[in-house]
Design a protein around this motif. Structure first.
Motif, PDB file in Angstrom:
ATOM      1  N   ARG A  91     -35.056 -39.134   7.611  1.00 16.94           N
ATOM      2  CA  ARG A  91     -35.887 -39.613   9.065  1.00 16.94           C
ATOM      3  C   ARG A  91     -36.335 -38.138   9.591  1.00 16.94           C
ATOM      4  N   ARG A  92     -35.391 -37.117   9.476  1.00 11.45           N
ATOM      5  CA  ARG A  92     -35.847 -35.828  10.039  1.00 11.45           C
ATOM      6  C   ARG A  92     -37.080 -35.165   9.409  1.00 11.45           C
ATOM      7  N   PHE A  93     -37.101 -35.213   7.934  1.00 13.64           N
ATOM      8  CA  PHE A  93     -37.961 -34.949   7.330  1.00 13.64           C
ATOM      9  C   PHE A  93     -39.394 -35.621   7.648  1.00 13.64           C
ATOM     10  N   LEU A  94     -39.262 -37.241   7.747  1.00 14.54           N
ATOM     11  CA  LEU A  94     -40.416 -38.033   7.856  1.00 14.54           C
ATOM     12  C   LEU A  94     -40.812 -37.400   9.301  1.00 14.54           C
ATOM     13  N   ASP A  95     -40.022 -37.388  10.238  1.00 12.38           N
ATOM     14  CA  ASP A  95     -40.339 -36.999  11.697  1.00 12.38           C
ATOM     15  C   ASP A  95     -41.145 -35.644  11.807  1.00 12.38           C
ATOM     16  N   ALA A  96     -40.576 -34.677  11.119  1.00 13.47           N
ATOM     17  CA  ALA A  96     -41.454 -33.579  10.856  1.00 13.47           C
ATOM     18  C   ALA A  96     -42.687 -33.529  10.324  1.00 13.47           C
TER      19      ALA A  96
ATOM     20  N   ASP B 135     -50.709 -33.933  12.911  1.00 10.06           N
ATOM     21  CA  ASP B 135     -51.320 -32.901  13.902  1.00 10.06           C
ATOM     22  C   ASP B 135     -51.939 -31.806  13.387  1.00 10.06           C
ATOM     23  N   SER B 136     -51.181 -30.786  13.177  1.00 11.44           N
ATOM     24  CA  SER B 136     -51.363 -29.448  12.875  1.00 11.44           C
ATOM     25  C   SER B 136     -50.333 -28.820  11.985  1.00 11.44           C
TER      26      SER B 136
ATOM     27  N   ALA C 291     -42.136 -24.704   5.644  1.00 14.51           N
ATOM     28  CA  ALA C 291     -42.663 -25.089   7.000  1.00 14.51           C
ATOM     29  C   ALA C 291     -42.008 -26.617   7.584  1.00 14.51           C
ATOM     30  N   LEU C 292     -42.202 -27.336   6.604  1.00 24.35           N
ATOM     31  CA  LEU C 292     -41.630 -28.643   6.951  1.00 24.35           C
ATOM     32  C   LEU C 292     -40.123 -28.612   7.129  1.00 24.35           C
ATOM     33  N   SER C 293     -39.396 -28.066   6.142  1.00 25.61           N
ATOM     34  CA  SER C 293     -38.007 -27.878   6.317  1.00 25.61           C
ATOM     35  C   SER C 293     -37.469 -27.115   7.623  1.00 25.61           C
ATOM     36  N   GLU C 294     -38.287 -26.194   8.068  1.00 20.96           N
ATOM     37  CA  GLU C 294     -37.817 -25.575   9.219  1.00 20.96           C
ATOM     38  C   GLU C 294     -38.452 -26.443  10.449  1.00 20.96           C
ATOM     39  N   ALA C 295     -39.356 -27.141  10.442  1.00 16.49           N
ATOM     40  CA  ALA C 295     -39.622 -27.999  11.560  1.00 16.49           C
ATOM     41  C   ALA C 295     -38.517 -29.062  11.392  1.00 16.49           C
ATOM     42  N   ALA C 296     -37.842 -29.449  10.400  1.00 19.72           N
ATOM     43  CA  ALA C 296     -36.883 -30.471  10.380  1.00 19.72           C
ATOM     44  C   ALA C 296     -35.638 -29.984  10.805  1.00 19.72           C
ATOM     45  N   GLY C 297     -35.333 -28.727  10.790  1.00 20.13           N
ATOM     46  CA  GLY C 297     -34.228 -28.205  11.326  1.00 20.13           C
ATOM     47  C   GLY C 297     -33.356 -28.157   9.903  1.00 20.13           C
ATOM     48  N   LEU C 298     -33.865 -28.347   8.912  1.00 20.61           N
ATOM     49  CA  LEU C 298     -32.992 -28.498   7.493  1.00 20.61           C
ATOM     50  C   LEU C 298     -33.506 -27.533   6.670  1.00 20.61           C
ATOM     51  N   SER C 299     -32.778 -27.222   5.443  1.00 18.06           N
ATOM     52  CA  SER C 299     -33.118 -25.827   4.547  1.00 18.06           C
ATOM     53  C   SER C 299     -33.961 -26.567   3.560  1.00 18.06           C
ATOM     54  N   THR C 300     -34.686 -25.768   2.675  1.00 15.53           N
ATOM     55  CA  THR C 300     -35.521 -26.270   1.549  1.00 15.53           C
ATOM     56  C   THR C 300     -34.398 -26.915   0.388  1.00 15.53           C
TER      57      THR C 300
END
Length: 220
Positions: free
Chosen positions: A26-31, A38-39, A49-58
């Motif tokens: 869910r966090r990855f999809l929300d990110a 958007d951008s 970048a996606l992992s950072e936005a989700a607050g998770l690791s690669t």
């Protein structure tokens, strides 16, 4: 990366492995909805970048997905599911009403859902297009579901004597293209109209398809 890493099993922090996995996805999809919708957009987003936005690791990313394309595929289905749920709810609420009222309620629900968040429009009509043969197949398959829905509604209206009896598949396919194009252009600011006016125009187009010149309910 050839495949996903194996996710941890067992309970941790009072939650099962399945619950933790669902939360991570869910966090990855929300990110992804934010970054792809958007951008900077899907094509300019990286796994890091996606992992950072989700607050998770690669590492956690690769426990859930193989590629960013997998994320986009899941997100595209998710956005379509939200719209489909809204449409089916409107269809259930208007069971037995005349086709004009039913079509208006259904399109208002669809338009309201997809335009409630501009990121959903971008995922559905922009980011998914031309990514890969796999995603093109998925995009067309989901569009086919909408065509099937319109055909079923048209057939039911014909059986009630509210529409001309004929095969509506070709017309429904063309009409779905009009729906997508008009809503996308409206959301981009290219159509000087309110959303209600957009819905009213779509309903007029649909009724024109269902009731061609020279046909009337009494002739059904």
């Amino acid at each position: 990366m050839a495949g996903r890493l194996r996710a941890p099993t067992g309970r941790y922090g009072g939650r099962s492995a399945e619950e933790r996995q669902a939360e991570r996805r869910r966090r990855f999809l929300d990110a992804a909805l934010q970054l792809f919708g958007d951008s900077p957009g899907y094509r300019s987003t990286t796994v890091a970048a996606l992992s950072e936005a989700a607050g998770l690791s690669t590492r956690q990313f690769y426990e859930e997905f193989r590629t960013l394309e997998d994320v986009l595929a899941d997100l595209h289905l998710r956005v379509n599911d939200w719209a489909e749920e809204a449409v089916l709810a409107a269809a259930a609420d208007t069971e037995g009403l005349p086709i004009e009222d039913r079509a208006t309620a259904i399109f208002r629900s669809y338009a309201g859902n997809v335009t409630a968040d501009p990121r959903r429009i971008r995922i559905t009509f922009v980011e998914i297009v031309g990514v890969s043969p796999r995603l093109e197949e998925q995009r067309l398959a989901r569009r086919a579901r909408w065509v099937d829905f319109i055909c079923a509604e048209a057939q039911a209206a014909a059986e009630r004597g509210e529409a001309a009896p004929r095969d509506y598949r070709l017309a429904a396919t063309a009409f779905i293209g009009s729906v997508n194009g008009l809503i996308h252009d409206w959301s981009a600011g290219w159509v000087p109209a309110t959303l209600d006016e957009v819905v009213d125009e779509l309903v007029r187009q649909l009724l024109g398809i269902l009731r061609p010149g020279g046909w009337s309910p009494t002739a059904a």
